[in-house]
Design an enzyme around this catalytic site. Structure first.
Site, PDB file in Angstrom:
ATOM      1  N   THR A 177      18.871  10.572   5.937  1.00  0.00           N
ATOM      2  CA  THR A 177      17.369   9.623   5.379  1.00  0.00           C
ATOM      3  C   THR A 177      17.855   8.517   6.028  1.00  0.00           C
ATOM      4  O   THR A 177      18.786   7.724   5.575  1.00  0.00           O
ATOM      5  CB  THR A 177      17.420   9.808   4.129  1.00  0.00           C
ATOM      6  OG1 THR A 177      17.184  11.212   3.546  1.00  0.00           O
ATOM      7  CG2 THR A 177      16.193   9.128   3.548  1.00  0.00           C
ATOM      8  N   ARG A 186       9.061   0.146  -6.731  1.00  0.00           N
ATOM      9  CA  ARG A 186       8.244   0.852  -7.427  1.00  0.00           C
ATOM     10  C   ARG A 186       7.824   0.184  -8.520  1.00  0.00           C
ATOM     11  O   ARG A 186       8.497   0.041  -9.636  1.00  0.00           O
ATOM     12  CB  ARG A 186       9.159   2.084  -7.922  1.00  0.00           C
ATOM     13  CG  ARG A 186      10.433   2.729  -6.656  1.00  0.00           C
ATOM     14  CD  ARG A 186       9.610   3.706  -5.765  1.00  0.00           C
ATOM     15  NE  ARG A 186      10.340   3.682  -4.833  1.00  0.00           N
ATOM     16  CZ  ARG A 186      11.702   4.534  -4.597  1.00  0.00           C
ATOM     17  NH1 ARG A 186      12.154   5.181  -5.714  1.00  0.00           N
ATOM     18  NH2 ARG A 186      12.269   4.722  -3.419  1.00  0.00           N
ATOM     19  N   HIS A 291       8.542   8.954   2.770  1.00  0.00           N
ATOM     20  CA  HIS A 291       9.466   8.962   1.668  1.00  0.00           C
ATOM     21  C   HIS A 291       8.398   9.312   0.491  1.00  0.00           C
ATOM     22  O   HIS A 291       8.471   8.755  -0.412  1.00  0.00           O
ATOM     23  CB  HIS A 291      10.158   7.800   1.454  1.00  0.00           C
ATOM     24  CG  HIS A 291      11.443   7.933   0.771  1.00  0.00           C
ATOM     25  ND1 HIS A 291      12.826   7.859   1.308  1.00  0.00           N
ATOM     26  CD2 HIS A 291      11.876   8.351  -0.430  1.00  0.00           C
ATOM     27  CE1 HIS A 291      13.641   8.166   0.384  1.00  0.00           C
ATOM     28  NE2 HIS A 291      12.887   8.294  -0.741  1.00  0.00           N
ATOM     29  N   ASP A 322       6.586  15.654   5.900  1.00  0.00           N
ATOM     30  CA  ASP A 322       6.325  15.860   4.429  1.00  0.00           C
ATOM     31  C   ASP A 322       5.465  14.425   4.140  1.00  0.00           C
ATOM     32  O   ASP A 322       4.991  13.775   4.789  1.00  0.00           O
ATOM     33  CB  ASP A 322       7.672  15.674   3.413  1.00  0.00           C
ATOM     34  CG  ASP A 322       8.574  14.572   3.443  1.00  0.00           C
ATOM     35  OD1 ASP A 322       8.003  13.478   3.845  1.00  0.00           O
ATOM     36  OD2 ASP A 322       9.541  14.729   2.914  1.00  0.00           O
ATOM     37  N   THR A 323       5.413  14.271   3.020  1.00  0.00           N
ATOM     38  CA  THR A 323       4.543  13.123   2.246  1.00  0.00           C
ATOM     39  C   THR A 323       2.889  13.796   1.997  1.00  0.00           C
ATOM     40  O   THR A 323       2.379  13.668   2.847  1.00  0.00           O
ATOM     41  CB  THR A 323       4.402  11.888   3.005  1.00  0.00           C
ATOM     42  OG1 THR A 323       5.960  11.491   3.139  1.00  0.00           O
ATOM     43  CG2 THR A 323       3.660  10.855   2.348  1.00  0.00           C
ATOM     44  N   GLY A 324       2.798  13.848   0.509  1.00  0.00           N
ATOM     45  CA  GLY A 324       1.462  13.986   0.278  1.00  0.00           C
ATOM     46  C   GLY A 324       1.130  15.631   0.167  1.00  0.00           C
ATOM     47  O   GLY A 324      -0.029  15.786  -0.169  1.00  0.00           O
ATOM     48  N   ILE A 325       1.860  16.578   0.310  1.00  0.00           N
ATOM     49  CA  ILE A 325       1.666  17.842   0.492  1.00  0.00           C
ATOM     50  C   ILE A 325       1.375  18.543  -1.038  1.00  0.00           C
ATOM     51  O   ILE A 325       2.154  18.259  -1.877  1.00  0.00           O
ATOM     52  CB  ILE A 325       2.726  18.923   0.894  1.00  0.00           C
ATOM     53  CG1 ILE A 325       2.598  18.465   2.565  1.00  0.00           C
ATOM     54  CG2 ILE A 325       2.451  20.299   0.783  1.00  0.00           C
ATOM     55  CD1 ILE A 325       3.754  19.225   3.352  1.00  0.00           C
ATOM     56  N   ARG A 346       7.216  16.045  -4.566  1.00  0.00           N
ATOM     57  CA  ARG A 346       6.482  16.109  -6.072  1.00  0.00           C
ATOM     58  C   ARG A 346       5.788  17.564  -6.677  1.00  0.00           C
ATOM     59  O   ARG A 346       5.982  17.643  -7.574  1.00  0.00           O
ATOM     60  CB  ARG A 346       5.315  14.897  -6.200  1.00  0.00           C
ATOM     61  CG  ARG A 346       5.902  13.489  -6.039  1.00  0.00           C
ATOM     62  CD  ARG A 346       4.630  12.594  -6.182  1.00  0.00           C
ATOM     63  NE  ARG A 346       5.050  11.307  -5.754  1.00  0.00           N
ATOM     64  CZ  ARG A 346       5.357  10.684  -4.640  1.00  0.00           C
ATOM     65  NH1 ARG A 346       5.123  11.524  -3.421  1.00  0.00           N
ATOM     66  NH2 ARG A 346       5.743   9.314  -4.449  1.00  0.00           N
TER      67      ARG A 346
HETATM   68  N1  FMN Z   1      14.338  11.488  -0.376  1.00  0.00           N
HETATM   69  C1  FMN Z   1      15.563  11.349   0.128  1.00  0.00           C
HETATM   70  O1  FMN Z   1      15.801  11.464   1.108  1.00  0.00           O
HETATM   71  N2  FMN Z   1      16.609  11.227  -0.877  1.00  0.00           N
HETATM   72  C2  FMN Z   1      16.171  11.103  -2.059  1.00  0.00           C
HETATM   73  O2  FMN Z   1      17.112  10.900  -2.926  1.00  0.00           O
HETATM   74  C3  FMN Z   1      14.823  11.220  -2.504  1.00  0.00           C
HETATM   75  N3  FMN Z   1      14.526  11.050  -3.929  1.00  0.00           N
HETATM   76  C4  FMN Z   1      13.307  11.377  -4.276  1.00  0.00           C
HETATM   77  C5  FMN Z   1      12.865  11.331  -5.589  1.00  0.00           C
HETATM   78  C6  FMN Z   1      11.859  11.060  -6.022  1.00  0.00           C
HETATM   79  C7  FMN Z   1      11.130  11.315  -7.568  1.00  0.00           C
HETATM   80  C8  FMN Z   1      10.515  11.729  -5.096  1.00  0.00           C
HETATM   81  C9  FMN Z   1       9.263  11.943  -5.409  1.00  0.00           C
HETATM   82  C10 FMN Z   1      10.960  11.680  -3.887  1.00  0.00           C
HETATM   83  C11 FMN Z   1      12.313  11.470  -3.389  1.00  0.00           C
HETATM   84  N4  FMN Z   1      12.528  11.171  -1.895  1.00  0.00           N
HETATM   85  C12 FMN Z   1      14.102  11.309  -1.752  1.00  0.00           C
HETATM   86  C13 FMN Z   1      11.807  11.957  -1.041  1.00  0.00           C
HETATM   87  C14 FMN Z   1      11.342  13.254  -0.806  1.00  0.00           C
HETATM   88  O3  FMN Z   1      12.426  13.996  -0.175  1.00  0.00           O
HETATM   89  C15 FMN Z   1      10.215  13.556   0.269  1.00  0.00           C
HETATM   90  O4  FMN Z   1      10.218  12.891   1.381  1.00  0.00           O
HETATM   91  C16 FMN Z   1       8.596  13.032  -0.731  1.00  0.00           C
HETATM   92  O5  FMN Z   1       8.756  13.490  -1.849  1.00  0.00           O
HETATM   93  C17 FMN Z   1       7.685  13.745   0.063  1.00  0.00           C
HETATM   94  O6  FMN Z   1       6.440  13.321  -0.289  1.00  0.00           O
HETATM   95  P1  FMN Z   1       5.764  14.283  -1.773  1.00  0.00           P
HETATM   96  O7  FMN Z   1       6.445  13.864  -3.052  1.00  0.00           O
HETATM   97  O8  FMN Z   1       4.350  13.664  -1.794  1.00  0.00           O
HETATM   98  O9  FMN Z   1       5.874  15.520  -1.385  1.00  0.00           O
END
Ligand code: FMN
Length: 395
Positions: A177, A186, A291, A322-325, A346
């Site tokens: 990442t 946040r 992210h 990813d993001t928003g699915i 999420r």
């Molecule tokens: N991405 C990382 O690469 N490492 C992490 O430790 C990490 N922690 C996350 C913690 C939470 C609570 C959330 C919601 C996301 C985190 N992410 C992290 C990002 C997720 O891997 C992913 O990219 C993201 O959740 C995708 O969007 P979505 O939540 O809308 O599906």
């Protein structure tokens, strides 16, 4: 004996859980249940994004603005949702994204995610900031595919040690990442005074009263801690900033490439040029991601970036998004525009908060049925029949 007693005490709650989950028809329904059952600070940590949360809102809107173009009179009796991804199979075109602090949302944490992924035949990703060990995840998903997400931290030896352990445990893919040189802002966490471990204040106590099962689980299961890091407490931002290194670079990628025997994916790619450079350097795949809107606000929308990146590097590397699915249709649209795979963050965590392992099963079942239904209505019976012409964007 004591365990049996506890089980009997919990049984009505577990029966109610099943009814609750069966009634959830969408990921949004699971989110509603999750919100009701999880302390505000933990729910907001999961649900929230950075700054004004524009990146996340825009990513969701882009999926909602998809217009599908079905073909008529094309028999599609049985749809096949399986695919080949990074040298192995997946029963569905999505896997579970890496998330930190997962046992905070619900104490089953990664164990629920990994075992649900195993049952569904999809890959599970463990975060560097996970709350279950590499070996613990392997035990929960011993036969299926496990992926490890790497943060290259200030203390490089810790990161390198994790890479070795993940390889040894048979994890087949490493997601490096790169969108987190520092923690995003946040703001919900700041406003909630959210910190690890949770602080008892009048507000948290009042908020705890209608959420007894979360607290019961929290107090009767092993202490919440990072499985792979030893850090002191603080806000999530403080913890992240203590661990992350804003000076990580392509040199680190090179070192990691040399250490990792499996597939290497870079997560957090946000433009075509970087994608092309990474593919030139020989990475196996990239995840277009901001992210989940939790880092740079007003970042490019991964789904919008997708066709441009696929045009540039789609033949030479595996492009994921990813993001928003929040719906199987979002996944179908992504595949149609050339993504080989998608990740859910999420959507998985809402299921987890709504009902542990069974809640994650429910998340996967909902997305599966949405994918199958969307494909059938589009007139396609396998993922490789999906094409860009099936999708346009309202603007
Ligand atoms: N991405 C990382 O690469 N490492 C992490 O430790 C990490 N922690 C996350 C913690 C939470 C609570 C959330 C919601 C996301 C985190 N992410 C992290 C990002 C997720 O891997 C992913 O990219 C993201 O959740 C995708 O969007 P979505 O939540 O809308 O599906």
């Amino acid at each position: 004996g004591e365990l049996l007693e506890l089980m009997q005490f919990k049984k009505p709650e577990l029966d109610a859980r099943k009814r609750r989950l069966d009634a959830a028809l969408t990921i949004g329904d699971l989110r509603t249940i999750a919100k009701r059952r999880t302390p505000k600070a933990a729910f907001d940590y999961t649900d929230g994004a950075a700054e004004g949360e524009l990146s996340l809102d825009r990513a969701r809107r882009a999926f909602e603005d998809v217009e599908f173009h079905p073909d008529i009179l094309r028999p599609a009796n049985e749809v096949d949702t399986s695919c080949e991804i990074l040298g192995g199979p997946s029963a569905l075109p999505f896997g579970i994204a890496p998330t930190g602090f997962t046992r905070l949302m619900q104490t089953e944490g990664e164990t629920a995610g990994a075992s649900a992924a195993a049952a569904a035949g999809i890959p599970f990703t463990l975060s560097t900031l996970g709350t279950t060990s590499i070996e613990g995840v392997k035990a929960a998903n011993p036969v299926g595919r496990n992926w490890f997400q790497l943060y290259v931290m200030k203390q490089r030896e810790i990161s390198y040690g994790l890479v070795e352990r993940a390889a040894k445990a048979g994890f087949d893919t490493l997601q490096f990442t790169v969108d987190t040189p520092i923690a995003g802002a946040r703001l919900r966490d700041k406003r909630n005074g959210f910190s690890i471990p949770p602080q008892l204040t009048v507000g948290t106590i009042v908020n705890a009263i209608p959420r007894p099962w979360w607290w019961y689980d929290f107090l009767t299961t092993p202490k919440l801690e990072f499985a792979s890091l030893s850090t002191t407490g603080g806000t999530v931002g403080e913890l992240l900033n203590a661990a992350m290194d804003p000076t990580i670079s392509y040199e680190d990628l090179d070192i990691i490439r040399g250490m990792w025997p499996g597939k290497l994916v870079v997560k957090g790619v946000q433009n075509v040029q970087d994608a092309a450079r990474l593919v030139d350097l020989g990475v196996d795949g990239i995840v277009l991601s901001n992210h989940g809107g939790r880092q740079l606000d007003r970042a490019p929308i991964p789904f919008r970036l997708l066709p441009h990146v696929v045009r540039e590097v789609g033949k030479d590397a595996t492009v994921m998004v990813d993001t928003g699915i929040m719906n199987g249709a979002d996944i179908v649209a992504s595949i149609a525009l050339g993504a080989k795979f998608t990740l859910i963050g999420r959507a998985y965590l809402y299921g987890l908060m709504a009902g542990g392992r069974e809640g994650v099963d429910r998340t996967i079942a909902i997305l599966r049925s949405e994918i199958e239904r969307t494909m059938t209505l589009l007139g396609v019976s396998s993922l490789d029949e999906l094409e860009p012409r099936h999708v346009t964007q309202l603007t």
